[in-house]
Design a protein around this motif. Structure first.
Motif, PDB file in Angstrom:
ATOM      1  N   VAL A 120       0.995  -1.149   0.074  1.00 21.80           N
ATOM      2  CA  VAL A 120       0.037   0.133  -0.192  1.00 21.80           C
ATOM      3  C   VAL A 120       0.865   1.111   0.129  1.00 21.80           C
ATOM      4  O   VAL A 120       0.862   2.136  -0.845  1.00 21.80           O
ATOM      5  CB  VAL A 120      -1.097  -0.107   1.399  1.00 21.80           C
ATOM      6  N   THR A 121       1.884   1.513   0.853  1.00 18.28           N
ATOM      7  CA  THR A 121       2.751   2.662   1.157  1.00 18.28           C
ATOM      8  C   THR A 121       3.620   2.618  -0.076  1.00 18.28           C
ATOM      9  O   THR A 121       3.587   3.717  -0.554  1.00 18.28           O
ATOM     10  CB  THR A 121       3.187   2.687   2.431  1.00 18.28           C
ATOM     11  N   GLY A 122       4.062   1.538  -0.244  1.00 13.79           N
ATOM     12  CA  GLY A 122       4.957   1.703  -1.693  1.00 13.79           C
ATOM     13  C   GLY A 122       4.339   2.032  -2.849  1.00 13.79           C
ATOM     14  O   GLY A 122       4.802   2.826  -3.466  1.00 13.79           O
ATOM     15  N   SER A 123       3.321   1.527  -3.057  1.00 14.86           N
ATOM     16  CA  SER A 123       2.212   1.861  -4.430  1.00 14.86           C
ATOM     17  C   SER A 123       2.075   3.073  -4.280  1.00 14.86           C
ATOM     18  O   SER A 123       2.146   3.928  -5.281  1.00 14.86           O
ATOM     19  CB  SER A 123       1.061   0.960  -4.414  1.00 14.86           C
ATOM     20  N   PHE A 124       1.607   3.775  -2.885  1.00 12.82           N
ATOM     21  CA  PHE A 124       1.309   5.052  -2.985  1.00 12.82           C
ATOM     22  C   PHE A 124       2.610   6.112  -3.296  1.00 12.82           C
ATOM     23  O   PHE A 124       2.574   7.032  -3.895  1.00 12.82           O
ATOM     24  CB  PHE A 124       0.705   5.507  -1.557  1.00 12.82           C
ATOM     25  N   ILE A 125       3.727   5.727  -2.698  1.00 13.37           N
ATOM     26  CA  ILE A 125       4.678   6.556  -2.924  1.00 13.37           C
ATOM     27  C   ILE A 125       5.294   6.389  -4.308  1.00 13.37           C
ATOM     28  O   ILE A 125       5.489   7.540  -4.830  1.00 13.37           O
ATOM     29  CB  ILE A 125       6.080   6.090  -2.126  1.00 13.37           C
ATOM     30  N   CYS A 126       5.349   5.397  -5.069  1.00 12.52           N
ATOM     31  CA  CYS A 126       5.464   5.486  -6.493  1.00 12.52           C
ATOM     32  C   CYS A 126       4.256   6.316  -7.435  1.00 12.52           C
ATOM     33  O   CYS A 126       4.844   7.105  -8.114  1.00 12.52           O
ATOM     34  CB  CYS A 126       5.657   4.148  -7.029  1.00 12.52           C
ATOM     35  N   ALA A 127       2.981   5.941  -7.017  1.00 10.79           N
ATOM     36  CA  ALA A 127       2.254   6.839  -7.682  1.00 10.79           C
ATOM     37  C   ALA A 127       2.502   8.385  -7.498  1.00 10.79           C
ATOM     38  O   ALA A 127       2.161   8.967  -8.250  1.00 10.79           O
ATOM     39  CB  ALA A 127       0.840   6.206  -7.046  1.00 10.79           C
ATOM     40  N   GLN A 128       2.894   8.567  -6.195  1.00  9.53           N
ATOM     41  CA  GLN A 128       2.796  10.084  -5.839  1.00  9.53           C
ATOM     42  C   GLN A 128       4.086  10.864  -6.666  1.00  9.53           C
ATOM     43  O   GLN A 128       3.832  11.824  -7.234  1.00  9.53           O
ATOM     44  CB  GLN A 128       3.031  10.098  -4.276  1.00  9.53           C
ATOM     45  N   ARG A 129       5.157   9.959  -6.743  1.00 12.19           N
ATOM     46  CA  ARG A 129       6.478  10.574  -7.255  1.00 12.19           C
ATOM     47  C   ARG A 129       6.374  10.564  -8.694  1.00 12.19           C
ATOM     48  O   ARG A 129       6.717  11.475  -9.381  1.00 12.19           O
ATOM     49  CB  ARG A 129       7.578   9.822  -6.799  1.00 12.19           C
ATOM     50  N   CYS A 130       5.605   9.391  -9.194  1.00 16.62           N
ATOM     51  CA  CYS A 130       5.564   9.355 -10.821  1.00 16.62           C
ATOM     52  C   CYS A 130       4.647  10.181 -11.164  1.00 16.62           C
ATOM     53  O   CYS A 130       4.707  10.991 -12.268  1.00 16.62           O
ATOM     54  CB  CYS A 130       5.226   7.899 -11.401  1.00 16.62           C
TER      55      CYS A 130
END
Ligand SMILES: NC(=O)c1ccc[n+]([C@@H]2O[C@H](COP(=O)([O-])OP(=O)(O)OC[C@H]3O[C@@H](n4cnc5c(N)ncnc54)[C@H](OP(=O)(O)O)[C@@H]3O)[C@@H](O)[C@H]2O)c1
Length: 257
Positions: A120-130
């Motif tokens: 969840v958090t990893g997917s969020f960080i990637c979605a946020q930064r990309c």
């Protein structure tokens, strides 16, 4: 537009997390075959580099970037490497994931937290930064690899943290889609049923495990990873230009009954 043009990804750059094994390899190959330049991100450097070489030998452009998706600084470095090499970022496939198999009454909170942290958090960080790069460009597509186990329970597999995390990914998808739709970013979830990979190896390698999956699936078979490429390309490419916030389930009918 002709059908083949709808799915064409030439001149697009796609980041695939968890691209060192399993479904990530199939997703990256499918995107590369559709013309995309691909960025392969995960923690195991040797596997990433070998796969990047393989894709390059087949005429695609690919780079390997070591990245733990739970670490924002790693994700920032991965995005920077993408921009340095290719100058754009059009597609993110949020595929990195992990699971713990334990009865709910025995699963330590730290295991539960770790699964949520990656999925969840990893997917969020990637979605946020990309997503920041895509927002600046006014265009982009994010495909979150959730699971049909984000939509239903299963009991027999005893993966409470995993199912919880994938349910969260499904609804994170809707919220990110809602926030970014008017700014040109589409966000969708792909929910696979059962496919062979490192994560599912034990289940597939056991006669009783495989029989359980086959019996329980209306199509009476498990999935071939290649069967995920078409659905992924639909969400990633202009073929899906009016689709956002949706959940595409590819499960041989498992969740239909
Ligand atoms: N196989 C299925 O039947 C199935 C069904 C539904 C959904 N899914 C989902 O599909 C995705 C891929 O799983 P898979 O089945 O292909 O399993 P897999 O072979 O175990 O792949 C998981 C990938 O995630 C990467 N990863 C794990 N933790 C990471 C972290 N902290 N940072 C970066 N990368 C990390 C791993 O690479 P490193 O170890 O090199 O970091 C690996 O490449 C997962 O999200 C999974 O939940 C799979």
């Amino acid at each position: 537009m002709k059908p083949e043009e709808l799915f064409d990804l030439h001149d697009r750059v796609a980041v695939v997390t968890g691209a060192s094994s399993g479904l990530g390899l199939t997703f990256a190959k499918g995107l590369a075959d559709a013309g995309a330049k691909v960025v392969l991100a995960a923690r195991r450097k040797e596997k990433l580099e070998a796969f990047a070489k393989e894709l390059e030998s087949q005429g695609s452009e690919a780079i390997a970037v070591v990245c733990d998706v739970t670490r924002a600084e790693d994700v920032d470095r991965m995005v920077q490497a993408t921009m340095d090499r290719f100058g754009r970022l059009d597609v993110l496939v949020n595929n990195a994931g992990t699971a713990v198999t334990l009865p709910a009454e025995d699963e330590p909170p730290e295991d539960f937290r770790r699964v949520l942290d990656v999925n969840v958090t990893g997917s969020f960080i990637c979605a946020q930064r990309c997503g920041r790069i895509m927002l600046a460009a006014g265009k982009g597509s994010i495909v979150n690899i959730a699971s049909m186990l984000g939509l239903v329970g299963i009991g027999a597999l005893t993966q409470a943290s995993y199912n919880t995390s994938k349910g969260a990914v499904v609804n994170m998808t809707r919220e990110l889609a809602a926030q970014w739709a008017k700014r040109g970013i589409r966000v969708n979830a792909l929910c696979p049923g059962f496919f062979p990979s490192e994560m599912t190896q034990e289940l597939f390698d056991t006669e009783s495990g495989l029989r359980f999956l086959e019996r329980r699936t209306p199509m009476r078979r498990t999935g071939d990873p290649e069967e995920l490429i078409g659905p992924l390309l639909l969400l990633a490419s202009d073929a899906g230009s009016y689709i956002t916030g949706q959940t595409l389930v590819v499960d041989g009918g498992w969740t239909s009954i």
